[in-house]
Structures are given as C-alpha cells and as structure tokens.
Design an enzyme around this catalytic site. Sequence first.
Site, PDB file in Angstrom:
ATOM      1  N   ALA A  63       0.860  -1.178   0.000  1.00  0.00           N
ATOM      2  CA  ALA A  63       0.000   0.000   0.000  1.00  0.00           C
ATOM      3  C   ALA A  63       0.896   1.227   0.000  1.00  0.00           C
ATOM      4  O   ALA A  63       2.058   1.165   0.420  1.00  0.00           O
ATOM      5  CB  ALA A  63      -0.891  -0.024   1.225  1.00  0.00           C
ATOM      6  N   GLY A 108       0.526  -5.042   1.037  1.00  0.00           N
ATOM      7  CA  GLY A 108      -0.747  -5.127   0.325  1.00  0.00           C
ATOM      8  C   GLY A 108      -0.618  -5.773  -1.048  1.00  0.00           C
ATOM      9  O   GLY A 108      -1.587  -6.324  -1.568  1.00  0.00           O
ATOM     10  N   GLU A 111      -0.632  -9.415  -0.332  1.00  0.00           N
ATOM     11  CA  GLU A 111      -2.007  -9.755   0.085  1.00  0.00           C
ATOM     12  C   GLU A 111      -2.931  -9.898  -1.123  1.00  0.00           C
ATOM     13  O   GLU A 111      -3.769 -10.797  -1.164  1.00  0.00           O
ATOM     14  CB  GLU A 111      -2.545  -8.680   1.042  1.00  0.00           C
ATOM     15  CG  GLU A 111      -1.863  -8.716   2.393  1.00  0.00           C
ATOM     16  CD  GLU A 111      -2.348  -7.618   3.308  1.00  0.00           C
ATOM     17  OE1 GLU A 111      -2.147  -6.432   2.973  1.00  0.00           O
ATOM     18  OE2 GLU A 111      -2.940  -7.936   4.344  1.00  0.00           O
ATOM     19  N   GLU A 131       4.932  -5.215   7.150  1.00  0.00           N
ATOM     20  CA  GLU A 131       4.175  -4.237   7.961  1.00  0.00           C
ATOM     21  C   GLU A 131       4.677  -4.089   9.398  1.00  0.00           C
ATOM     22  O   GLU A 131       4.671  -2.984   9.929  1.00  0.00           O
ATOM     23  CB  GLU A 131       2.680  -4.609   7.981  1.00  0.00           C
ATOM     24  CG  GLU A 131       1.941  -4.298   6.684  1.00  0.00           C
ATOM     25  CD  GLU A 131       1.967  -5.443   5.688  1.00  0.00           C
ATOM     26  OE1 GLU A 131       2.821  -6.343   5.825  1.00  0.00           O
ATOM     27  OE2 GLU A 131       1.134  -5.436   4.768  1.00  0.00           O
TER      28      GLU A 131
END
Length: 258
Positions: A63, A108, A111, A131
Amino acid sequence: MSDVIFEKKGHTAVITVNRPDTLNALCEELISHINSALDAAENDQDIFTVIITGTGKAFIAGADIGEMYEKDREGIRKWARLGCDLNARIESMSLPVIAAINGYALGGGLELALACDIRIASSTARMGLPETGLGVICGAGGTQRLPRIVGDGIAREMIFTAEKIDAQRALSIGLVNRVTDPEALMDEALAVCEAINKNGQLAVRAAKRAVNASRDTDIHDGCIFEREAFSSLFDTEDQKLGMGGFLAGEKNVRFKNK
Ligand code: DAK
C-alpha cells in the site's frame, strides 16, 4: 499512460498495474482503477481468465505509505475497506485469477496475490509482509490467507520478522506454484490460462466455488456443496459435449459454456 493497463489476449484479460514511480504502490485511485479493470473482465463474456501483473521491478510494493502515513484510526478505516474489498472480490469472482509476480510483492501487494487463485513468480521476485517493520500489521487479509496457504509456522515467521523471501523460497513453501525466468513469466502465465480456457468454463467456475467453500466449511458441508455443484453441471450442454466427446473419441471438445 493509465496506471492500469487492460489487454485481451485470447480469452484472457491481462491487467497490468502501472504506477512504476512508487513501485506500483496501492493508493485509493489505483484500487479504484483495478476494480474497473476487473469489471471489464467480468462483463466480457469472452473472457475466461484474468492475469494480474505489474510494470517495472515490482508487482505491487504494498500500500502507498505516503497516502497512509497521515491517517488516524478513523481515517484508515475507510481506506482499509477498499483493500479488503478488492481482495475479497478477487477471491470470490467467478473467473480464475492468476498473479504473475514479476518483482516485489510486498505488504498489500502480496495480500492481493494471496487472494488470487494461482501465483507464478519470476525468479527475480521478492515477497514479504513488511508491515510489522512499519509499526503496523497486515490489513488486507495477510494474517488470514498466508497461514492457509503456507501453514501457520512459516506464516508467523514471515509476518513477525517482516523479512522478504526470494522466489525459490516462495516455491519451496508453496507460496507460489511455479518460478520462471523473468522473460518467460507472461508466456508461462498465459500457458496456464490457456490450459484453463480450453475446458468447460461453467465447470471451471463451479470448481472455483467448490474449492473456495473448502476454506470456509468443514469437510462434510464442503462435500455436500461439491456434490450439489457437480450435480448441477448435468443440466448443462457442456456436460453432454464433454462426456459425449470422450465417448465418441474426440480429442478437442469445443465447449459452449452453456
Ligand atoms: N509506498 C509508497 N512509495 C513507495 C512504496 C510504497 N509501498 N514502495 C516504494 N515506493 C517508492 C519509493 O519511495 C521510491 O520513491 P522515490 O524516492 O523515487 O520518490 C520509489 O518507490 C522507488 O523505491 P526505492 O527507491 O525504495 O527502490 P529500491 O529498489 O531501493 O527498494 C523496496 C525497493 C521495495 C525494497 C523499497 O521501495 C521498499 O521497501 N518499499 C516499501 C515496501 C513496503 O514496506 N511495503 C509495505 C507497505 S505497508 C490495508 C490494506 C493493505 C495494507 C494495509 C491495510 N487495509 C485494507 C486495511 C498494506 C500495508 C502495506 O502494504
């Protein structure tokens, strides 16, 4: 140039995330454009499979840290929803989705790849969930999907250490299905799609629903779900074409997907 490129290759939609300045980091606008590309694939009757890949040295490097940085708990919630919904959509959409992991798939980005049906990696790809090194945890399903794919212990190690792994390691733990030379990645992904595209698509989609059900139900209910899906396919023309073709000695059955 758009930040998401949509191309049709036969019955396959290739969606290329193209925001190389940030290594294809997921911002709000980019998530919306990926959703639009998925809409285009789903609304096209001629598309049977989807490949998601990235330009440059990243698949998706996570992200967008710049977009997230200033947010507080309330602010991040709305944003968080977008990423969760995107991955849930990929996982539950009727078409098989293949992640062609060309480079960094982090946070992300990994993911999103975890929500895909099949993952194929370039030998230069690096994957991880960094993260905890940023003082947060995964927010788009990483703690839920990674253990289901690679097992609890390996997932915990990857999440707690935040370390990146290379493609060979990813292959050895079952995180990716195949590893290819970088230049062969798209051909390999398209070959997998071709192997899917030639089959009865009603059957492929029923198979995806049934495999998905195996994650959410116990084996008893899962087998009932499978049996119902199996039985429903006997109402289709494809079942008669497929089985009839076999009995008639036909090598290449052309399914109608009806
Ligand atoms: N966000 C924003 N910019 C990024 C970025 C990212 N994730 N990753 C790279 N960039 C930018 C860099 O800042 C740099 O920009 P300039 O300095 O050129 O302006 C440019 O991309 C090139 O990156 P580098 O210069 O760093 O390139 P290197 O080859 O040296 O290093 C790297 C590549 C991938 C190792 C490094 O860029 C890196 O560590 N990037 C950050 C990777 C990362 O930590 N990703 C995880 C982010 S956290 C949620 C959904 C999802 C998430 C959370 C919640 N909800 C639904 C709840 C996900 C969270 C995350 O993904």
